[in-house]
Design a protein around this motif. Structure first.
Motif, PDB file in Angstrom:
ATOM      1  N   LYS A  62       0.845  -1.269  -0.571  1.00  0.00           N
ATOM      2  CA  LYS A  62      -0.104  -0.370  -0.374  1.00  0.00           C
ATOM      3  C   LYS A  62       1.117   1.446   0.052  1.00  0.00           C
ATOM      4  O   LYS A  62       0.214   2.200  -1.041  1.00  0.00           O
ATOM      5  N   GLU A  63       1.723   1.617   1.476  1.00  0.00           N
ATOM      6  CA  GLU A  63       2.577   3.108   0.968  1.00  0.00           C
ATOM      7  C   GLU A  63       3.744   2.274  -0.191  1.00  0.00           C
ATOM      8  O   GLU A  63       4.094   4.240  -0.239  1.00  0.00           O
ATOM      9  N   PHE A  64       4.234   1.724  -0.902  1.00  0.00           N
ATOM     10  CA  PHE A  64       5.541   2.037  -1.681  1.00  0.00           C
ATOM     11  C   PHE A  64       5.020   1.308  -2.769  1.00  0.00           C
ATOM     12  O   PHE A  64       5.929   1.580  -4.179  1.00  0.00           O
ATOM     13  N   ALA A  65       4.222   0.204  -4.044  1.00  0.00           N
ATOM     14  CA  ALA A  65       4.558  -0.701  -4.186  1.00  0.00           C
ATOM     15  C   ALA A  65       3.796   0.245  -5.430  1.00  0.00           C
ATOM     16  O   ALA A  65       3.095   1.555  -5.233  1.00  0.00           O
ATOM     17  N   LEU A  66       4.296   0.263  -6.781  1.00  0.00           N
ATOM     18  CA  LEU A  66       3.932   1.112  -7.993  1.00  0.00           C
ATOM     19  C   LEU A  66       2.499   0.634  -8.578  1.00  0.00           C
ATOM     20  O   LEU A  66       2.291   1.207  -9.360  1.00  0.00           O
ATOM     21  N   SER A  67       3.010  -0.434  -9.013  1.00  0.00           N
ATOM     22  CA  SER A  67       1.782  -1.249  -9.314  1.00  0.00           C
ATOM     23  C   SER A  67       2.204  -3.059  -9.037  1.00  0.00           C
ATOM     24  O   SER A  67       2.124  -3.023  -8.092  1.00  0.00           O
ATOM     25  N   LYS A  68       0.293  -3.487  -9.986  1.00  0.00           N
ATOM     26  CA  LYS A  68       0.703  -4.958  -8.863  1.00  0.00           C
ATOM     27  C   LYS A  68       1.798  -5.278  -9.427  1.00  0.00           C
ATOM     28  O   LYS A  68       2.415  -6.577  -8.737  1.00  0.00           O
ATOM     29  N   GLY A  69       3.059  -5.030 -10.789  1.00  0.00           N
ATOM     30  CA  GLY A  69       3.749  -6.241 -10.830  1.00  0.00           C
ATOM     31  C   GLY A  69       5.477  -5.798 -10.386  1.00  0.00           C
ATOM     32  O   GLY A  69       5.481  -6.173  -9.594  1.00  0.00           O
ATOM     33  N   GLU A  70       4.695  -3.936 -10.403  1.00  0.00           N
ATOM     34  CA  GLU A  70       6.419  -3.625  -8.892  1.00  0.00           C
ATOM     35  C   GLU A  70       5.428  -3.473  -7.759  1.00  0.00           C
ATOM     36  O   GLU A  70       5.462  -1.824  -7.699  1.00  0.00           O
ATOM     37  N   ASN A  71       5.775  -4.427  -7.368  1.00  0.00           N
ATOM     38  CA  ASN A  71       5.319  -3.856  -5.634  1.00  0.00           C
ATOM     39  C   ASN A  71       6.286  -4.370  -5.052  1.00  0.00           C
ATOM     40  O   ASN A  71       6.117  -4.505  -3.463  1.00  0.00           O
ATOM     41  N   SER A  72       7.623  -4.640  -4.907  1.00  0.00           N
ATOM     42  CA  SER A  72       8.831  -3.671  -3.479  1.00  0.00           C
ATOM     43  C   SER A  72       8.301  -5.181  -2.977  1.00  0.00           C
ATOM     44  O   SER A  72       9.628  -4.914  -1.955  1.00  0.00           O
ATOM     45  N   ALA A  73       7.550  -6.008  -2.865  1.00  0.00           N
ATOM     46  CA  ALA A  73       8.430  -7.272  -2.021  1.00  0.00           C
ATOM     47  C   ALA A  73       7.383  -8.323  -2.385  1.00  0.00           C
ATOM     48  O   ALA A  73       6.773  -8.723  -3.324  1.00  0.00           O
ATOM     49  N   HIS A  74       7.768 -10.048  -2.177  1.00  0.00           N
ATOM     50  CA  HIS A  74       7.546 -11.103  -2.342  1.00  0.00           C
ATOM     51  C   HIS A  74       7.781 -11.473  -0.904  1.00  0.00           C
ATOM     52  O   HIS A  74       8.869 -11.226  -0.153  1.00  0.00           O
ATOM     53  N   GLY A  75       7.299 -13.082  -0.890  1.00  0.00           N
ATOM     54  CA  GLY A  75       7.100 -13.147   0.625  1.00  0.00           C
ATOM     55  C   GLY A  75       6.467 -14.085   0.031  1.00  0.00           C
ATOM     56  O   GLY A  75       5.441 -15.009  -0.369  1.00  0.00           O
ATOM     57  N   SER A  76       7.226 -16.159   0.916  1.00  0.00           N
ATOM     58  CA  SER A  76       6.769 -16.869   0.323  1.00  0.00           C
ATOM     59  C   SER A  76       5.984 -17.294   0.615  1.00  0.00           C
ATOM     60  O   SER A  76       5.006 -16.791   1.901  1.00  0.00           O
ATOM     61  N   ASP A  77       5.099 -18.666   0.307  1.00  0.00           N
ATOM     62  CA  ASP A  77       2.926 -18.324   0.212  1.00  0.00           C
ATOM     63  C   ASP A  77       3.163 -19.579   1.118  1.00  0.00           C
ATOM     64  O   ASP A  77       1.481 -19.985   1.292  1.00  0.00           O
ATOM     65  N   SER A  78       4.038 -20.344   1.466  1.00  0.00           N
ATOM     66  CA  SER A  78       3.328 -22.036   2.292  1.00  0.00           C
ATOM     67  C   SER A  78       4.798 -22.114   2.918  1.00  0.00           C
ATOM     68  O   SER A  78       6.602 -22.368   2.361  1.00  0.00           O
ATOM     69  N   PRO A  79       4.553 -23.434   3.710  1.00  0.00           N
ATOM     70  CA  PRO A  79       5.871 -24.050   4.699  1.00  0.00           C
ATOM     71  C   PRO A  79       6.844 -24.081   2.977  1.00  0.00           C
ATOM     72  O   PRO A  79       7.938 -24.646   3.562  1.00  0.00           O
ATOM     73  N   GLU A  80       6.157 -25.002   2.296  1.00  0.00           N
ATOM     74  CA  GLU A  80       6.575 -26.026   1.005  1.00  0.00           C
ATOM     75  C   GLU A  80       7.559 -25.099   0.311  1.00  0.00           C
ATOM     76  O   GLU A  80       8.738 -24.991   0.158  1.00  0.00           O
ATOM     77  N   ALA A  81       6.586 -23.703   0.225  1.00  0.00           N
ATOM     78  CA  ALA A  81       7.734 -22.857  -0.772  1.00  0.00           C
ATOM     79  C   ALA A  81       8.637 -21.745   0.052  1.00  0.00           C
ATOM     80  O   ALA A  81       9.518 -22.116  -1.176  1.00  0.00           O
ATOM     81  N   ALA A  82       8.652 -22.482   1.285  1.00  0.00           N
ATOM     82  CA  ALA A  82       9.790 -21.092   1.948  1.00  0.00           C
ATOM     83  C   ALA A  82      10.700 -22.271   1.807  1.00  0.00           C
ATOM     84  O   ALA A  82      11.743 -21.498   1.712  1.00  0.00           O
ATOM     85  N   ALA A  83      10.661 -23.519   1.782  1.00  0.00           N
ATOM     86  CA  ALA A  83      12.034 -24.467   2.559  1.00  0.00           C
ATOM     87  C   ALA A  83      12.324 -24.729   1.170  1.00  0.00           C
ATOM     88  O   ALA A  83      14.037 -23.856   0.688  1.00  0.00           O
ATOM     89  N   ARG A  84      11.915 -24.232  -0.057  1.00  0.00           N
ATOM     90  CA  ARG A  84      12.380 -24.330  -1.282  1.00  0.00           C
ATOM     91  C   ARG A  84      12.996 -22.773  -1.830  1.00  0.00           C
ATOM     92  O   ARG A  84      14.219 -23.107  -2.331  1.00  0.00           O
TER      93      ARG A  84
END
Ligand code: DAT
Ligand code: MG
Length: 140
Positions: free
Chosen positions: A105-127
């Motif tokens: 909300k504070e920093f992203a410019l668009s749906k694509g240029e959205n400032s941060a990524h975060g894993s979405d599940s324990p399996e994704a985080a491990a990978r």
């Protein structure tokens, strides 16, 4: 709830605008601890493999080009419920849908240029953590 680790990426739009510190502050204020961190220039092969689940989507080429357009900051965040907490602090993928006070909300410019990524599940985080970090680089 268990202590988890999750992969965070501070994306090119944010590193370019010197927002790295402000974004890390939001994670730390939410109780997430940075247990690994490095600034890297991704290659197209790395970005494409990392986002492999999206390779059939129409925005894939644009996503890879964006992710290699400037350096990124890769981090492993640790804490209670870290995977969900990180995604809560980031906010929705589209900044127009993101809640007040979130990174997107504070920093992203668009749906694509959205400032941060975060894993979405324990399996994704491990990978995703194993994709970028060796065990020796994680210092809890
Ligand atoms: P998130 O990053 O919230 O997990 P995702 O996994 O669905 O979102 O998509 C990965 C990234 O791809 C996202 O952060 C930005 C980009 N993206 C997703 N949908 C998009 C769209 N409709 N147009 C442009 N870029 C998009
Ligand atoms: Mg995702």
């Amino acid at each position: 709830m268990a202590v988890e680790r999750t992969l965070s990426i501070i994306k090119p739009d944010a590193t370019k605008r010197n927002l790295t510190g402000k974004i890390i502050a939001k994670f730390e204020e939410a109780g997430l601890r940075v247990v690994a961190s490095k600034r890297v220039q991704l290659t197209a092969a790395q970005a494409g493999e990392f986002y492999g689940e999206h390779k059939e989507r129409p925005f894939f080429g644009e996503l890879v080009a964006f992710m290699i357009s400037e350096p990124v900051v890769l981090q492993v965040l640790e804490g209670e419920n870290a995977i969900a907490k990180n995604r809560e602090v980031m906010g929705a993928t589209d900044p127009a849908q993101a809640a007040e006070g979130t990174i997107r909300k504070e920093f992203a410019l668009s749906k694509g240029e959205n400032s941060a990524h975060g894993s979405d599940s324990p399996e994704a985080a491990a990978r995703e953590i194993a994709f970028f970090f060796s065990g020796l680089e994680l210092v809890g």
